[in-house]
Scaffold this motif. Sequence first.
Motif, mmCIF file in Angstrom:
data_model
loop_
_atom_site.group_PDB
_atom_site.id
_atom_site.type_symbol
_atom_site.label_atom_id
_atom_site.label_comp_id
_atom_site.label_asym_id
_atom_site.label_seq_id
_atom_site.Cartn_x
_atom_site.Cartn_y
_atom_site.Cartn_z
ATOM 1 N N ARG A 66 -3.209 12.458 16.182
ATOM 2 C CA ARG A 66 -3.698 14.063 15.666
ATOM 3 C C ARG A 66 -3.823 13.977 14.337
ATOM 4 N NH1 ARG A 66 -5.522 18.467 17.996
ATOM 5 N NH2 ARG A 66 -5.045 17.613 20.040
ATOM 6 N N ARG A 67 -2.554 13.624 13.455
ATOM 7 C CA ARG A 67 -2.615 13.816 12.083
ATOM 8 C C ARG A 67 -3.472 12.863 11.483
ATOM 9 N NH1 ARG A 67 -0.409 18.082 13.321
ATOM 10 N NH2 ARG A 67 1.125 18.880 12.892
ATOM 11 N N ALA A 68 -3.819 11.731 12.031
ATOM 12 C CA ALA A 68 -4.563 10.865 11.413
ATOM 13 C C ALA A 68 -5.995 11.384 11.323
ATOM 14 C CB ALA A 68 -4.757 9.312 12.115
ATOM 15 N N ILE A 82 -10.907 15.742 13.117
ATOM 16 C CA ILE A 82 -10.464 16.748 14.017
ATOM 17 C C ILE A 82 -11.645 17.698 14.599
ATOM 18 C CG2 ILE A 82 -9.825 18.708 12.413
ATOM 19 C CD1 ILE A 82 -7.717 17.183 15.423
ATOM 20 N N ASP A 83 -12.569 18.050 13.972
ATOM 21 C CA ASP A 83 -13.523 19.059 14.609
ATOM 22 C C ASP A 83 -14.886 18.275 14.880
ATOM 23 O OD1 ASP A 83 -12.107 21.486 13.892
ATOM 24 O OD2 ASP A 83 -12.429 21.539 11.821
ATOM 25 N N VAL A 84 -14.755 16.834 14.961
ATOM 26 C CA VAL A 84 -15.892 16.025 15.354
ATOM 27 C C VAL A 84 -15.871 15.910 16.981
ATOM 28 C CG1 VAL A 84 -16.832 13.953 15.775
ATOM 29 C CG2 VAL A 84 -16.068 14.509 13.608
ATOM 30 N N LEU A 106 -8.551 13.456 21.847
ATOM 31 C CA LEU A 106 -7.327 14.063 21.558
ATOM 32 C C LEU A 106 -6.864 14.876 22.816
ATOM 33 C CD1 LEU A 106 -7.551 14.787 17.724
ATOM 34 C CD2 LEU A 106 -6.346 12.785 18.866
ATOM 35 N N THR A 107 -7.596 15.807 23.220
ATOM 36 C CA THR A 107 -7.607 16.414 24.281
ATOM 37 C C THR A 107 -7.016 15.554 25.846
ATOM 38 O OG1 THR A 107 -8.897 18.275 23.869
ATOM 39 C CG2 THR A 107 -8.433 18.328 26.091
ATOM 40 N N GLU A 108 -7.978 14.639 25.976
ATOM 41 C CA GLU A 108 -7.477 13.988 27.004
ATOM 42 C C GLU A 108 -6.249 13.093 26.957
ATOM 43 O OE1 GLU A 108 -9.423 13.480 29.944
ATOM 44 O OE2 GLU A 108 -10.646 15.303 28.886
ATOM 45 N N LEU A 109 -6.152 12.593 25.711
ATOM 46 C CA LEU A 109 -4.642 12.075 25.456
ATOM 47 C C LEU A 109 -3.426 12.844 25.705
ATOM 48 C CD1 LEU A 109 -4.899 9.968 22.124
ATOM 49 C CD2 LEU A 109 -4.145 8.965 24.410
ATOM 50 N N PRO A 142 -7.338 9.060 30.522
ATOM 51 C CA PRO A 142 -7.739 7.902 29.938
ATOM 52 C C PRO A 142 -8.716 8.396 28.740
ATOM 53 C CG PRO A 142 -7.946 7.552 32.128
ATOM 54 C CD PRO A 142 -7.492 8.990 32.248
ATOM 55 N N LEU A 143 -9.048 7.650 27.452
ATOM 56 C CA LEU A 143 -9.612 8.041 26.555
ATOM 57 C C LEU A 143 -11.273 8.081 27.266
ATOM 58 C CD1 LEU A 143 -8.437 6.086 23.609
ATOM 59 C CD2 LEU A 143 -8.245 8.553 23.967
ATOM 60 N N PRO A 144 -12.146 8.958 26.890
ATOM 61 C CA PRO A 144 -13.377 9.038 27.429
ATOM 62 C C PRO A 144 -14.504 8.230 26.357
ATOM 63 C CG PRO A 144 -12.846 11.148 25.830
ATOM 64 C CD PRO A 144 -11.632 10.138 26.122
ATOM 65 N N PRO A 145 -15.674 8.002 26.854
ATOM 66 C CA PRO A 145 -16.594 7.329 25.804
ATOM 67 C C PRO A 145 -16.618 8.131 24.432
ATOM 68 C CG PRO A 145 -17.521 7.535 28.046
ATOM 69 C CD PRO A 145 -15.929 8.572 28.019
ATOM 70 N N PRO A 146 -16.903 7.499 23.374
ATOM 71 C CA PRO A 146 -16.874 6.324 23.254
ATOM 72 C C PRO A 146 -15.695 5.319 22.968
ATOM 73 C CG PRO A 146 -17.295 7.183 21.012
ATOM 74 C CD PRO A 146 -16.825 8.505 22.189
ATOM 75 N N PHE A 147 -14.526 6.037 23.079
ATOM 76 C CA PHE A 147 -13.248 5.125 22.980
ATOM 77 C C PHE A 147 -13.066 4.169 24.068
ATOM 78 C CE2 PHE A 147 -12.786 8.722 20.519
ATOM 79 C CZ PHE A 147 -12.130 8.644 19.381
ATOM 80 N N ASP A 148 -13.974 4.204 25.020
ATOM 81 C CA ASP A 148 -13.643 3.091 26.232
ATOM 82 C C ASP A 148 -14.521 1.951 25.802
ATOM 83 O OD1 ASP A 148 -16.011 4.159 26.356
ATOM 84 O OD2 ASP A 148 -16.233 4.170 28.504
ATOM 85 N N ASP A 149 -15.144 1.721 24.611
ATOM 86 C CA ASP A 149 -15.678 0.430 24.032
ATOM 87 C C ASP A 149 -15.909 0.606 22.608
ATOM 88 O OD1 ASP A 149 -17.810 -1.244 22.912
ATOM 89 O OD2 ASP A 149 -18.909 -1.133 25.024
ATOM 90 N N GLU A 150 -14.929 -0.357 22.092
ATOM 91 C CA GLU A 150 -14.757 -0.142 20.802
ATOM 92 C C GLU A 150 -15.870 -0.380 19.941
ATOM 93 O OE1 GLU A 150 -11.488 -2.012 17.370
ATOM 94 O OE2 GLU A 150 -11.099 -2.286 19.609
ATOM 95 N N ALA A 151 -16.771 -1.436 20.296
ATOM 96 C CA ALA A 151 -18.028 -1.603 19.515
ATOM 97 C C ALA A 151 -18.725 -0.075 19.357
ATOM 98 C CB ALA A 151 -18.855 -2.592 20.026
#
Length: 258
Positions: free
Chosen positions: A72-74, A81-83, A90-93, A98-107
């Motif tokens: 969160r601090r990062a 933080i407002d994106v 962050l809410t799901e974490l 599990p992290l939602p898209p697009p965090f499920d695919d790094e590319a």
Amino acid sequence: MHGPDTDEVRAAEERRLHFERWEWGGRLPSERLRGVRGCNVLGLLPFDSDLVHALDAAGPEVQRAVALLAARRACETAGLIDVLWVARALTELTEGHPLPPPFDDEARMWETLRSTPLVPGPSVLGAMPPERPPYFPPPPAGWTWVPAGESGHDGARRYELGRLPGSLVPAVFGDEKLASPADMTHTAALLVHQTGTPHVPGEISQPHFALPAVLAAADPDPLKAALDAVWHALHTYGEHYPELLKEIRSVCTERAGK
């Protein structure tokens, strides 16, 4: 009775542990820390070895809280933080999902960042760990490491074995130069520590360090999640990283007292 081979193995192990103790800030790591794989723990050590050991001792609940806080601090310091898609992650974490898209695919995550309009923040230089004394292997009994005159033209600092007052002259010494901590032996009589112009980090892109902190915080291993999230958040803060580490240490202390 111990044979020569056994004595040499024992001496080699003592030298290894001596270097490891220095590497880990004056104490040996736990087996748990030694066993953390694919982690940036060795990169975090030069910045705050005490924090590394504190996180190890804190337990899974505190480790997970630290990982979430670091992520969160990062994102806050990187202006993310407002994106919407970052805030959703962050809410799901926080809720343990599990992290939602697009965090499920790094590319896809990086592509989404590239296409997201961001307000440029202030320029920030990269993080640089505090200077620490160089490593000296344990000298033979009756000897100590002393500066060997002036530094050479290459800027290297040279040290040699000097006898302690009142000590007896030990057995024969060689004059081999120590090549690395792995092959440091008691027969070495000269140490060379390379020095030079300190590296000055340039400006960093904070979002590119912040998003990996979010990914790190989702790791199923709480200790690895904490260590990696703090490492990425630290580099997101760049030159201002002491602010983050102060807060992380405070969290560890407060939660340990509960």
